[in-house]
Write a protein that holds these residues in place. Structure first.
Motif, short mmCIF file in Angstrom:
data_model
loop_
_atom_site.label_atom_id
_atom_site.label_comp_id
_atom_site.label_asym_id
_atom_site.label_seq_id
_atom_site.Cartn_x
_atom_site.Cartn_y
_atom_site.Cartn_z
N TYR A 132 0.83 -1.18 0.00
CA TYR A 132 0.00 0.00 0.00
C TYR A 132 0.88 1.24 0.00
CZ TYR A 132 -3.85 -3.08 1.00
OH TYR A 132 -4.79 -4.07 0.90
N HIS A 133 0.48 2.22 -0.77
CA HIS A 133 1.15 3.51 -0.83
C HIS A 133 0.44 4.43 0.16
CE1 HIS A 133 1.80 7.58 -2.61
NE2 HIS A 133 3.04 7.12 -2.62
N ILE A 134 1.22 5.09 1.02
CA ILE A 134 0.63 5.95 2.05
C ILE A 134 1.15 7.36 1.87
CG2 ILE A 134 0.52 6.40 4.54
CD1 ILE A 134 1.00 3.44 4.98
N ARG A 135 0.25 8.31 2.00
CA ARG A 135 0.62 9.73 2.04
C ARG A 135 0.26 10.28 3.40
NH1 ARG A 135 -1.45 11.54 -3.91
NH2 ARG A 135 0.17 10.37 -4.99
N VAL A 136 1.23 10.89 4.05
CA VAL A 136 1.02 11.51 5.35
C VAL A 136 1.58 12.91 5.23
CG1 VAL A 136 1.52 11.40 7.81
CG2 VAL A 136 1.32 9.28 6.51
N GLY A 137 0.71 13.90 5.27
CA GLY A 137 1.17 15.27 5.04
C GLY A 137 1.80 15.33 3.67
N GLY A 138 2.99 15.85 3.56
CA GLY A 138 3.68 15.92 2.28
C GLY A 138 4.64 14.75 2.07
N HIS A 139 4.49 13.69 2.84
CA HIS A 139 5.42 12.56 2.78
C HIS A 139 4.74 11.33 2.19
CE1 HIS A 139 7.88 15.05 5.36
NE2 HIS A 139 6.80 15.23 6.10
N GLU A 140 5.54 10.48 1.57
CA GLU A 140 5.01 9.26 0.98
C GLU A 140 5.87 8.08 1.40
OE1 GLU A 140 4.30 9.54 -3.22
OE2 GLU A 140 3.84 11.68 -3.06
N LEU A 141 5.23 6.95 1.64
CA LEU A 141 5.94 5.73 1.94
C LEU A 141 5.10 4.53 1.53
CD1 LEU A 141 5.54 4.59 5.51
CD2 LEU A 141 5.03 6.97 5.06
N VAL A 142 5.73 3.38 1.55
CA VAL A 142 5.07 2.14 1.17
C VAL A 142 5.11 1.20 2.37
CG1 VAL A 142 5.25 0.09 -0.31
CG2 VAL A 142 5.67 2.36 -1.26
N VAL A 143 4.00 0.54 2.63
CA VAL A 143 3.99 -0.57 3.58
C VAL A 143 3.74 -1.84 2.79
CG1 VAL A 143 3.30 0.77 5.60
CG2 VAL A 143 1.55 -0.29 4.19
N ASP A 144 4.32 -2.92 3.25
CA ASP A 144 4.23 -4.19 2.54
C ASP A 144 4.36 -5.30 3.56
OD1 ASP A 144 4.05 -6.03 0.46
OD2 ASP A 144 5.82 -5.29 -0.61
N GLN A 145 4.33 -6.51 3.08
CA GLN A 145 4.54 -7.69 3.91
C GLN A 145 5.79 -8.40 3.42
OE1 GLN A 145 2.63 -8.56 6.64
NE2 GLN A 145 1.59 -6.61 6.28
N PRO A 146 6.41 -9.20 4.28
CA PRO A 146 7.59 -9.96 3.85
C PRO A 146 7.23 -10.95 2.74
CG PRO A 146 7.35 -10.03 6.25
CD PRO A 146 6.11 -9.41 5.70
N ALA A 147 8.23 -11.34 1.97
CA ALA A 147 8.01 -12.27 0.86
C ALA A 147 7.43 -13.60 1.35
CB ALA A 147 9.32 -12.50 0.10
#
Length: 130
Positions: free
Chosen positions: A9-24
């Motif tokens: 999932y792509h997350i936007r928090v304020g002006g920041h962006e990051l990705v959360v994922d699960q291990p392979a």
């Protein structure tokens, strides 16, 4: 937040962006921290922030300040974090005397994320299906 494929999932928090994922090994691509890792990292970074402010007020340097965190999941249901251990590394040229060390310990226990865990917020989840 938006789905990007797999377990990511792509997350936007304020002006920041990051990705959360699960291990392979659990079906993800390991492109980012898991939501639980992000949760624990949030607590550790809040503790470090409060420690840094304390060091500033004491006229001590922040260089080398760090925190490491590990956690254990609960063995029983529901799925949740059962334990978090944070090890704070406060950089000083000399060991802190007992009084400032105790003051630092008190200050970091007052971080906002820690208080939010001690007195959990009311959470509501609405589901919109279109």
């Amino acid at each position: 937040m938006s789905f990007t494929g797999g377990e990511s999932y792509h997350i936007r928090v304020g002006g920041h962006e990051l990705v959360v994922d699960q291990p392979a090994d659990t079906g993800g691509s390991d492109r980012g921290p898991t939501p639980v890792e992000l949760f624990v990292a949030s607590l550790a970074s809040c503790v470090a922030f409060y420690a840094g402010r304390f060091l500033d007020r004491q006229g001590l340097p922040r260089g080398g300040l760090g925190a490491a965190a590990d956690f254990e999941m609960a063995d029983d249901g529901p799925a949740r974090v059962a334990r978090v251990r944070i090890r704070l590394r406060a950089p000083t040229s000399e060991p802190l005397a007992q009084a400032p060390k105790e003051a630092l310990r008190t200050v970091v226990h007052h971080c906002t994320v820690h208080h939010s865990l001690l007195r959990p917020p009311e959470v509501s989840i609405d589901v919109d299906v279109t």
